[in-house]
Design a protein around this motif. Structure first.
Motif, PDB file in Angstrom:
ATOM      1  N   SER A  84     136.281  -9.020  64.189  1.00 30.84           N
ATOM      2  CA  SER A  84     135.724 -10.187  64.889  1.00 30.84           C
ATOM      3  C   SER A  84     135.865 -10.078  66.394  1.00 30.84           C
ATOM      4  O   SER A  84     135.080 -10.661  67.143  1.00 30.84           O
ATOM      5  CB  SER A  84     136.430 -11.465  64.418  1.00 30.84           C
ATOM      6  N   GLY A  85     136.909  -9.379  66.865  1.00 30.08           N
ATOM      7  CA  GLY A  85     137.199  -9.338  68.290  1.00 30.08           C
ATOM      8  C   GLY A  85     137.977 -10.545  68.779  1.00 30.08           C
ATOM      9  O   GLY A  85     138.281 -10.657  69.971  1.00 30.08           O
ATOM     10  N   HIS A 340     124.068 -14.713  61.919  1.00 30.78           N
ATOM     11  CA  HIS A 340     124.157 -13.367  62.476  1.00 30.78           C
ATOM     12  C   HIS A 340     124.124 -13.480  64.002  1.00 30.78           C
ATOM     13  O   HIS A 340     123.361 -14.248  64.571  1.00 30.78           O
ATOM     14  CB  HIS A 340     123.052 -12.456  61.933  1.00 30.78           C
ATOM     15  N   TYR A 341     125.025 -12.760  64.639  1.00 32.11           N
ATOM     16  CA  TYR A 341     125.126 -12.847  66.103  1.00 32.11           C
ATOM     17  C   TYR A 341     125.687 -11.556  66.661  1.00 32.11           C
ATOM     18  O   TYR A 341     125.442 -10.491  66.118  1.00 32.11           O
ATOM     19  CB  TYR A 341     125.929 -14.092  66.498  1.00 32.11           C
ATOM     20  N   ARG A 342     126.364 -11.603  67.781  1.00 30.19           N
ATOM     21  CA  ARG A 342     126.880 -10.441  68.503  1.00 30.19           C
ATOM     22  C   ARG A 342     125.749  -9.617  69.124  1.00 30.19           C
ATOM     23  O   ARG A 342     125.835  -8.389  69.201  1.00 30.19           O
ATOM     24  CB  ARG A 342     127.746  -9.553  67.594  1.00 30.19           C
ATOM     25  N   THR A 425     124.547 -14.939  74.041  1.00 30.40           N
ATOM     26  CA  THR A 425     124.604 -14.375  72.702  1.00 30.40           C
ATOM     27  C   THR A 425     123.821 -15.260  71.747  1.00 30.40           C
ATOM     28  O   THR A 425     123.995 -16.485  71.739  1.00 30.40           O
ATOM     29  CB  THR A 425     126.068 -14.278  72.224  1.00 30.40           C
ATOM     30  N   ASP A 490     123.524  -5.164  71.210  1.00 32.38           N
ATOM     31  CA  ASP A 490     123.601  -5.484  69.788  1.00 32.38           C
ATOM     32  C   ASP A 490     124.832  -4.784  69.226  1.00 32.38           C
ATOM     33  O   ASP A 490     124.833  -3.574  69.018  1.00 32.38           O
ATOM     34  CB  ASP A 490     122.340  -5.042  69.050  1.00 32.38           C
ATOM     35  N   ALA A 491     125.899  -5.564  69.025  1.00 34.46           N
ATOM     36  CA  ALA A 491     127.162  -5.015  68.545  1.00 34.46           C
ATOM     37  C   ALA A 491     127.230  -4.949  67.026  1.00 34.46           C
ATOM     38  O   ALA A 491     128.271  -4.615  66.460  1.00 34.46           O
ATOM     39  CB  ALA A 491     128.331  -5.838  69.093  1.00 34.46           C
ATOM     40  N   GLY A 493     127.698  -5.615  63.209  1.00 35.92           N
ATOM     41  CA  GLY A 493     128.551  -6.472  62.387  1.00 35.92           C
ATOM     42  C   GLY A 493     127.893  -6.746  61.052  1.00 35.92           C
ATOM     43  O   GLY A 493     126.879  -6.153  60.686  1.00 35.92           O
TER      44      GLY A 493
END
Length: 568
Positions: A84-85, A340-342, A425, A490-491, A493
């Motif tokens: 998650s960070g 959905h994100y990051r 984001t 776009d990280a 996940g």
């Protein structure tokens, strides 16, 4: 011996049982206690008490041994949580030990957990956005999943009720697809954010930017202190300035004299009586002694998280419900959703060099959904939409960490604030797919005898296409606002990393296609309720916790009214 058993059962009997003490569980317990019900709250994690158990709440950066980083051993223990960070040396004491309690991933699933009293209410982002009929009607209009059995008018008064209690700061916008609420004074945007807001709203019709609607107090409220802009919320707030079960709901429940809180309680199953067709109690395994204990009540609320609640119901097997309690539809554990994100965009801004900001505001900006709102904003490439969260700030001395320059002049330059940057984001809606699910593997019990959870869920084409739009729209807005060096990111996940898992026991109109009815009752079991993320029938684009609270308040009011009428 029978007398001893009767006494034990009597001592373990309450008016109501709530499973879980997080955002929805803590609030549900408060509501039940204030309505006069002797209420037992069962929490699988350890005890956390306001103030006493916030060990890092007042530490400065130089007080940490590893500059807030986890050790290699801690990263091994929290191998899911680190995805998650969010977890670090400053808040690791609230997060789940993945190594001690693992699950299986058929497809990657990032289940972010806080196994403590208060659950994720101690570490949540606190963003509070109401749903609208755009969200509640979407499934029916598009033929996706099943129709919600409620509409905005059913929840509106309960949103009011919850916001007045929780304390949400924000500003009204007058948008039908993002209804306004009962807000405390909003936090202030900084100069670059105000500039970007002006540019976006002048150049893009139907796009708006506002300060986040957040459960941080901007003024004293209900006996709690105002936010001090320390941005240390994830450590536990000594001022009670943000809403959590530990600092607000559970203490208020305790004041009634009706609360019993039991940590270290791994819920095994709900006890079902086939003669009455009702739930009569809950079985737990004590986390420390591994003893199985039964507790009894006439009213039961499950608030153990979407995967946790589904696991309890799936493990509650009887002749009547061989596939899990209340699972006549076969939908229990299915339809897992998240946001959905990051991904998004960022850039730098040349200007405002003579301006700065005060404090460390624990909040950012919000751009509500602007696609597929109406005919004018319709997009054929995908269904639903997305919103953005972000913030602007000036780079600090850390910008010189990898710089090749050296010497006194270089060091002196780092004392001055760096250039302005802005990042945003996207948070996109995930559709309810039956094949996205979690289930139990009874052949792999854990050390407490509970079956292992298995996750099998992923993004589909609608989400993949939407992600490209999220990045491109973000970059387009920043460039239009005059930012330079704009770049998308776009990280990646997986489902779960948005920490908004939903849908495993969805509400609906038909017992053949849903698990819960319009009042959050399990179909066919009138005294069993679910008001956590499990109940969600679609995911919307908004952070869902304030909706969980509104549903919980409404369900408790209904349940206690029905109890008085002797209908439960």
């Amino acid at each position: 011996m029978s007398n001893l058993n009767i006494k034990a059962k009597s001592e373990n009997t309450f008016d109501a049982i709530v499973v879980g003490s997080g955002v929805s569980g803590g609030f549900t317990a408060k509501e039940l206690c204030e309505k006069g019900l002797k209420t037992l709250v069962l929490e699988r994690g350890r005890m956390v008490t306001h103030l006493e158990d916030y060990p890092t709440m007042n530490k400065d950066p130089w007080d940490f041994n590893y500059q807030k980083r986890l050790t290699n051993k801690e990263r091994e223990d929290h191998y899911v949580q680190i995805r998650s960070g969010f977890i670090s040396e400053e808040n690791k004491h609230f997060y789940h030990n993945d190594k001690a309690d693992p699950y299986e991933e058929k497809q990657r699933f990032d289940w972010i957990r806080a196994d403590v009293v208060g659950g994720r209410s101690l570490i949540w982002g606190r963003q509070c956005y109401r749903w609208s009929d755009l969200d509640f009607e979407a499934n029916a209009k598009e033929g996706i999943g099943v129709d919600w059995p409620i509409r905005y008018k059913d929840l509106a008064p309960w949103y009011d009720y919850v916001e007045r209690y929780v304390g949400v700061s924000g500003e009204p916008l007058g948008l039908s697809h993002l209804p306004d609420g009962q807000y405390l004074p909003p936090m202030e945007m900084n100069c670059l954010e105000k500039h970007i807001k002006k540019e976006i709203e002048s150049k893009f019709p139907n796009r708006y930017m506002t300060i986040g609607r957040v459960a941080n107090l901007t003024v004293p409220h209900n006996g709690r202190g105002a936010c001090q802009s320390r941005n240390r919320c994830a450590r536990g707030c000594p001022y009670g300035a943000y809403y959590s079960s530990v600092s607000v709901a559970l203490p208020d429940a305790a004041k009634t004299g009706n609360l019993t809180l039991r940590p270290h309680s791994m819920v095994h199953s709900v006890i079902y009586d086939e003669g009455s067709g009702k739930a009569t109690g809950v079985r737990i395994v004590d986390r420390e002694s591994k003893e199985m204990i039964e507790y009894h009540a006439g009213l039961i609320f499950l608030n153990a998280s979407a995967p946790g609640t589904a696991a309890i119901l799936l493990n509650s097997i009887s002749n009547r419900y061989p596939d899990g309690l209340g699972n006549d539809s076969g939908e229990l554990g299915h339809n897992i959703m998240d946001h959905h994100y990051r991904l998004g965009a960022s850039g730098t801004y040349e200007g405002f060099e003579d301006e700065y900001y005060r404090g460390r505001r624990p909040n950012g900006i919000y751009i509500p959904r602007f696609r597929n709102i109406n005919a004018a904003t319709s997009t054929k490439e995908f269904l639903r939409g997305y919103g953005y969260q972000g913030s602007a700030g000036r780079l600090s001395f850390s910008r010189g960490a990898n710089d090749k320059n050296f010497g006194a002049a270089f060091k002196d330059s780092l004392v001055q604030a760096g250039p302005w940057t802005f990042g945003m984001t996207g948070f996109g809606e995930i559709l309810p797919y039956h094949e996205n699910r979690m289930y139990l593997d009874h052949d792999q019990p854990d050390e407490w005898g509970l079956p292992k959870m298995v996750f099998d869920a992923s993004y589909k084409e609608n989400e993949t296409v939407m992600r490209e739009y999220i990045k491109n729209d973000a970059a387009e807005m920043l460039e239009a606002a005059g930012l330079k060096n704009v770049a998308t990111f776009d990280a990646g996940g997986a489902i779960g990393v948005g920490v908004h898992e939903m849908g495993t026991a969805r509400m609906g109109r038909d017992p053949k296609t849903s698990v819960l009815n319009a009042h959050n009752q399990v179909h066919g079991i009138p005294n069993l309720f679910v008001t956590d993320g499990s109940c969600m029938t679609s995911s919307g684009t908004q952070n869902p916790s304030i909706t969980y609270l509104a549903l919980s308040a409404r369900a408790v009011d209904f349940a206690t009214t029905e109890m008085k009428r002797k209908n439960l």
